[in-house]
Structure formats: C-alpha cells, structure tokens
Motif scaffolding. Sequence first.
Motif, PDB file in Angstrom:
ATOM      1  N   LYS A 212      14.956  63.375  53.966  1.00 36.21           N
ATOM      2  CA  LYS A 212      14.567  64.659  54.566  1.00 36.21           C
ATOM      3  C   LYS A 212      15.790  65.421  55.064  1.00 36.21           C
ATOM      4  O   LYS A 212      15.875  66.642  54.927  1.00 36.21           O
ATOM      5  CB  LYS A 212      13.592  64.416  55.713  1.00 36.21           C
ATOM      6  CG  LYS A 212      12.219  63.962  55.266  1.00 36.21           C
ATOM      7  CD  LYS A 212      11.304  63.676  56.459  1.00 36.21           C
ATOM      8  CE  LYS A 212       9.937  63.196  55.983  1.00 36.21           C
ATOM      9  NZ  LYS A 212       9.055  62.844  57.126  1.00 36.21           N
ATOM     10  N   LEU A 213      16.750  64.694  55.642  1.00 35.91           N
ATOM     11  CA  LEU A 213      17.973  65.324  56.129  1.00 35.91           C
ATOM     12  C   LEU A 213      18.789  65.896  54.968  1.00 35.91           C
ATOM     13  O   LEU A 213      19.292  67.021  55.036  1.00 35.91           O
ATOM     14  CB  LEU A 213      18.807  64.303  56.917  1.00 35.91           C
ATOM     15  CG  LEU A 213      20.066  64.826  57.609  1.00 35.91           C
ATOM     16  CD1 LEU A 213      19.702  65.854  58.675  1.00 35.91           C
ATOM     17  CD2 LEU A 213      20.853  63.679  58.227  1.00 35.91           C
ATOM     18  N   LYS A 214      18.891  65.132  53.888  1.00 40.75           N
ATOM     19  CA  LYS A 214      19.647  65.592  52.721  1.00 40.75           C
ATOM     20  C   LYS A 214      18.986  66.809  52.095  1.00 40.75           C
ATOM     21  O   LYS A 214      19.672  67.714  51.594  1.00 40.75           O
ATOM     22  CB  LYS A 214      19.754  64.463  51.695  1.00 40.75           C
ATOM     23  CG  LYS A 214      20.745  64.775  50.571  1.00 40.75           C
ATOM     24  CD  LYS A 214      21.074  63.549  49.761  1.00 40.75           C
ATOM     25  CE  LYS A 214      22.121  63.880  48.709  1.00 40.75           C
ATOM     26  NZ  LYS A 214      22.491  62.689  47.905  1.00 40.75           N
ATOM     27  N   ARG A 215      17.658  66.852  52.129  1.00 37.76           N
ATOM     28  CA  ARG A 215      16.939  68.003  51.580  1.00 37.76           C
ATOM     29  C   ARG A 215      17.297  69.276  52.346  1.00 37.76           C
ATOM     30  O   ARG A 215      17.454  70.354  51.764  1.00 37.76           O
ATOM     31  CB  ARG A 215      15.428  67.755  51.651  1.00 37.76           C
ATOM     32  CG  ARG A 215      14.602  68.920  51.106  1.00 37.76           C
ATOM     33  CD  ARG A 215      13.115  68.597  51.172  1.00 37.76           C
ATOM     34  NE  ARG A 215      12.332  69.701  50.649  1.00 37.76           N
ATOM     35  CZ  ARG A 215      11.924  70.737  51.373  1.00 37.76           C
ATOM     36  NH1 ARG A 215      12.246  70.802  52.662  1.00 37.76           N
ATOM     37  NH2 ARG A 215      11.218  71.707  50.823  1.00 37.76           N
ATOM     38  N   LEU A 216      17.436  69.165  53.673  1.00 35.41           N
ATOM     39  CA  LEU A 216      17.788  70.331  54.488  1.00 35.41           C
ATOM     40  C   LEU A 216      19.146  70.902  54.106  1.00 35.41           C
ATOM     41  O   LEU A 216      19.357  72.114  54.104  1.00 35.41           O
ATOM     42  CB  LEU A 216      17.792  69.948  55.973  1.00 35.41           C
ATOM     43  CG  LEU A 216      16.429  69.656  56.613  1.00 35.41           C
ATOM     44  CD1 LEU A 216      16.608  69.172  58.045  1.00 35.41           C
ATOM     45  CD2 LEU A 216      15.563  70.919  56.589  1.00 35.41           C
TER      46      LEU A 216
ATOM     47  N   LYS B  36       8.252  51.777  47.188  1.00 34.43           N
ATOM     48  CA  LYS B  36       8.186  51.733  48.642  1.00 34.43           C
ATOM     49  C   LYS B  36       9.532  52.142  49.231  1.00 34.43           C
ATOM     50  O   LYS B  36      10.589  51.814  48.686  1.00 34.43           O
ATOM     51  CB  LYS B  36       7.799  50.332  49.117  1.00 34.43           C
ATOM     52  CG  LYS B  36       6.342  49.996  48.881  1.00 34.43           C
ATOM     53  CD  LYS B  36       6.012  48.606  49.400  1.00 34.43           C
ATOM     54  CE  LYS B  36       4.542  48.277  49.201  1.00 34.43           C
ATOM     55  NZ  LYS B  36       4.212  46.912  49.649  1.00 34.43           N
ATOM     56  N   ILE B  37       9.460  52.842  50.347  1.00 34.19           N
ATOM     57  CA  ILE B  37      10.687  53.319  50.994  1.00 34.19           C
ATOM     58  C   ILE B  37      10.487  53.217  52.503  1.00 34.19           C
ATOM     59  O   ILE B  37       9.403  53.523  53.010  1.00 34.19           O
ATOM     60  CB  ILE B  37      10.988  54.767  50.533  1.00 34.19           C
ATOM     61  CG1 ILE B  37      12.420  55.138  50.808  1.00 34.19           C
ATOM     62  CG2 ILE B  37      10.020  55.782  51.089  1.00 34.19           C
ATOM     63  CD1 ILE B  37      12.887  56.352  50.036  1.00 34.19           C
ATOM     64  N   ASN B  38      11.501  52.733  53.228  1.00 32.64           N
ATOM     65  CA  ASN B  38      11.318  52.547  54.667  1.00 32.64           C
ATOM     66  C   ASN B  38      11.576  53.847  55.441  1.00 32.64           C
ATOM     67  O   ASN B  38      12.010  54.855  54.868  1.00 32.64           O
ATOM     68  CB  ASN B  38      12.201  51.406  55.190  1.00 32.64           C
ATOM     69  CG  ASN B  38      13.695  51.697  55.041  1.00 32.64           C
ATOM     70  OD1 ASN B  38      14.158  52.815  55.265  1.00 32.64           O
ATOM     71  ND2 ASN B  38      14.456  50.667  54.664  1.00 32.64           N
ATOM     72  N   LYS B  39      11.293  53.823  56.736  1.00 30.12           N
ATOM     73  CA  LYS B  39      11.370  55.039  57.553  1.00 30.12           C
ATOM     74  C   LYS B  39      12.783  55.596  57.629  1.00 30.12           C
ATOM     75  O   LYS B  39      12.987  56.813  57.610  1.00 30.12           O
ATOM     76  CB  LYS B  39      10.837  54.750  58.959  1.00 30.12           C
ATOM     77  CG  LYS B  39       9.339  54.510  58.998  1.00 30.12           C
ATOM     78  CD  LYS B  39       8.863  54.267  60.432  1.00 30.12           C
ATOM     79  CE  LYS B  39       7.353  54.051  60.452  1.00 30.12           C
ATOM     80  NZ  LYS B  39       6.866  53.793  61.839  1.00 30.12           N
ATOM     81  N   LEU B  40      13.777  54.738  57.718  1.00 25.56           N
ATOM     82  CA  LEU B  40      15.172  55.187  57.794  1.00 25.56           C
ATOM     83  C   LEU B  40      15.574  55.893  56.501  1.00 25.56           C
ATOM     84  O   LEU B  40      16.222  56.948  56.528  1.00 25.56           O
ATOM     85  CB  LEU B  40      16.091  53.994  58.059  1.00 25.56           C
ATOM     86  CG  LEU B  40      17.585  54.322  58.207  1.00 25.56           C
ATOM     87  CD1 LEU B  40      17.794  55.246  59.415  1.00 25.56           C
ATOM     88  CD2 LEU B  40      18.399  53.042  58.383  1.00 25.56           C
ATOM     89  N   GLN B  41      15.201  55.313  55.379  1.00 20.54           N
ATOM     90  CA  GLN B  41      15.495  55.938  54.092  1.00 20.54           C
ATOM     91  C   GLN B  41      14.786  57.279  53.954  1.00 20.54           C
ATOM     92  O   GLN B  41      15.344  58.249  53.448  1.00 20.54           O
ATOM     93  CB  GLN B  41      15.066  54.993  52.962  1.00 20.54           C
ATOM     94  CG  GLN B  41      15.866  53.703  52.898  1.00 20.54           C
ATOM     95  CD  GLN B  41      15.165  52.626  52.099  1.00 20.54           C
ATOM     96  OE1 GLN B  41      13.969  52.709  51.821  1.00 20.54           O
ATOM     97  NE2 GLN B  41      15.902  51.579  51.749  1.00 20.54           N
ATOM     98  N   SER B  42      13.545  57.335  54.437  1.00 17.38           N
ATOM     99  CA  SER B  42      12.779  58.583  54.379  1.00 17.38           C
ATOM    100  C   SER B  42      13.433  59.673  55.213  1.00 17.38           C
ATOM    101  O   SER B  42      13.512  60.838  54.797  1.00 17.38           O
ATOM    102  CB  SER B  42      11.354  58.325  54.859  1.00 17.38           C
ATOM    103  OG  SER B  42      10.583  59.500  54.779  1.00 17.38           O
TER     104      SER B  42
ATOM    105  N   LEU C 111      14.974  63.828  45.311  1.00 18.01           N
ATOM    106  CA  LEU C 111      15.900  63.004  46.085  1.00 18.01           C
ATOM    107  C   LEU C 111      15.376  61.575  46.227  1.00 18.01           C
ATOM    108  O   LEU C 111      16.122  60.610  46.089  1.00 18.01           O
ATOM    109  CB  LEU C 111      16.123  63.622  47.464  1.00 18.01           C
ATOM    110  CG  LEU C 111      16.876  64.962  47.486  1.00 18.01           C
ATOM    111  CD1 LEU C 111      16.854  65.557  48.888  1.00 18.01           C
ATOM    112  CD2 LEU C 111      18.316  64.781  47.010  1.00 18.01           C
ATOM    113  N   LYS C 112      14.079  61.471  46.501  1.00 14.26           N
ATOM    114  CA  LYS C 112      13.482  60.144  46.620  1.00 14.26           C
ATOM    115  C   LYS C 112      13.576  59.396  45.298  1.00 14.26           C
ATOM    116  O   LYS C 112      13.915  58.212  45.262  1.00 14.26           O
ATOM    117  CB  LYS C 112      12.019  60.263  47.055  1.00 14.26           C
ATOM    118  CG  LYS C 112      11.321  58.916  47.196  1.00 14.26           C
ATOM    119  CD  LYS C 112       9.857  59.078  47.590  1.00 14.26           C
ATOM    120  CE  LYS C 112       9.166  57.718  47.666  1.00 14.26           C
ATOM    121  NZ  LYS C 112       7.738  57.838  48.025  1.00 14.26           N
ATOM    122  N   GLY C 113      13.296  60.105  44.205  1.00 16.10           N
ATOM    123  CA  GLY C 113      13.369  59.491  42.893  1.00 16.10           C
ATOM    124  C   GLY C 113      14.767  58.970  42.587  1.00 16.10           C
ATOM    125  O   GLY C 113      14.928  57.854  42.085  1.00 16.10           O
TER     126      GLY C 113
END
Length: 322
Positions: A52-56, A42-48, A65-67
């Motif tokens: 996404k920002l780091k992926r950009l 589970k991951i919260n909205k802020l972490q998500s 990145l999530k892993g």
Amino acid sequence: MLERVLFICPEFHNYENEIVKELKTKFNHVDTITYDELKYIKINKLQSKWIKLKRLFTGVESKVLKGKYLYKNNFSSLNKDIGKYDFEYDRLLVIKGYGIYPETIRNIKAKVKTIYQWDTISRYPLVKDIYHCFDYVFTFDREDSKSGYGCYLPNFLCKTNVVSDVHHDVFYVGSLNKERYEYFSWLTEKLRLQGFNYFIKLIGDTRKYKDVDFIQSYEIDKDEYNQLLAASKGVIEFGREGQYGFTQRYYEGMLNKKVILTVGKYNVNDDEAPYIMAIGDEGFIDRTLLNQKYNALTKLPLPAIVDDIELGNWLDKVLCLR
C-alpha cells in the motif's frame, strides 16, 4: 493416441481431476501438476502495508504490486517443481497460469503449448506476460478475447447422468468472496420472504462469518454437487464484477435442463434463451414463470454449445487433437 502430455492447473472444486481423467483417454502418459493456489497467494499484514505504501509513491495498482511480490517470493517453489519435469511432451496444457514464469514455460519441451484462462485478466494482469510463450491462448471471457488476450472458448462441461426429484427452487454453490457474500446475504433474505426453497452455499473461511447459514468451510464433493443441482429447478449464474464469461454452473444447468437464473443482463445464443430467467432488481423471482420455464425445458433440445464444450471435445480443440 499421443504419447505424453504435461498438465498444470490450480485445484478448483475437483475440476482438475475431471480433466486428468479425460486426458488419460487421449494420451499414454499424463504428467500432472495440480496445486493449492491459496497457499501461494497469501500475504501477511506487514507485506500488505508495504504494498500500500509503494502504491502511494508509484501510482501502480495494488494488484500489480502484490502480483510482482508474489511472483518473486511465493511462487518460486512452484516454478522449481514444474522445472523438474524434463520429458519431451506432445502437448502442454496450462490452466490459468498465474505465478508461472515465462522462462519456466520456455524450458518445457513440448511440441504444442496451450494455455486456457478461466479467470479475467483484470483480476490477474501479470498472467498475460507469459502468453507469448504459448502456441495457443484461449479465454472464457469475451471481452478479454476482444482485447487480444486469447481466442474465446467457453468453459468446459463435465457431463453427468444424475436424475433426482426436485427439492429446491434455487441452487448455487461457489467460493466465498466479499462480492458474493454481500449479494447472497441480501438475496437469501429475499428468497425467504418469497417462500422459496433454496440450496445456497459459499465455501471459505467461516471465522469472519459465524452463524451465517449459507457459508461453510468444507468443500462439497462433485458427486454431491451434481445431486444437489439435479434436485433443483433453477441455477443462479453470478459472475464477478467485470467478468464477461459464463461459469461452469451456467452450462451444467443447461445440461441438466435447469432454468438459469441470471444476475444482470446476458447476451446469449438463440437456443440458450429459453433457459434464461433474470432475477429482478429487488430480488424478485416470478414463481409461476420459473415453473413454466422449468416444465417447458424437458421438451426442448439441448443448446448446441453443450456438445461443443463437452470436456472431451473441449480438450480436442484446445490441444489441437483434431
């Protein structure tokens, strides 16, 4: 009989307990670590948003990145729990292994270490980073095996002796995800229009899917599952996109002499072919052909693979017990 085994596995439709029961027939001591994987991923909205920002900025896949985030922050407690098992083992068996650190596997004292992968590498790419810590790596996915991620071995099969009258033409029970929701929303409507009786359930969080009759929040226990399967003519085999390995449903259907209703084309062994029937692109199922195949299966021998992957035989292979 060997002395001691350590078994590590995420909880999944009670299959982990079936494995434990069989291990107890082969080892004097079975140490077991089973866990609710959803609790760790589970991951919260802020972490998500951060991912996404780091992926950009990095171009690295979101799932990678999530892993990495989950490994660092969420899975540390699981690895600490595993580290408490300080016995000397004849065998270590890990199923899936997502979230387990290489050093955790290295620190386990076992004569033979095996991992069996029942998911595709494309879904959990970080898990391959622990493969070098094992003596044997097996996978249910043919394409992952061809790519060097383990020796191909189909999923295990828990044998049952359930006999029932037929009440459903079509059967499917599985975990809820977006891909399955979209497909079965479409298919159940097609089945209704064709007048089929079916039992289709997706198990998951119902809050987003109120008033959807084929979604429920509670599990169907294994005994009830076996009864429902036995009471059906056809079992749907629906793999995830990019998956090239069969689920337990495929082999459970064959064991119970059911027609395997496939979504897409499958390459199968010759003795499995009589069991296979494709669902048409428009969701059409030929009722006459379904009935003919179902009646014909009662006279056919089981495919050879059914005995090969019976849970006891399967464990003998993955744990090098023969």
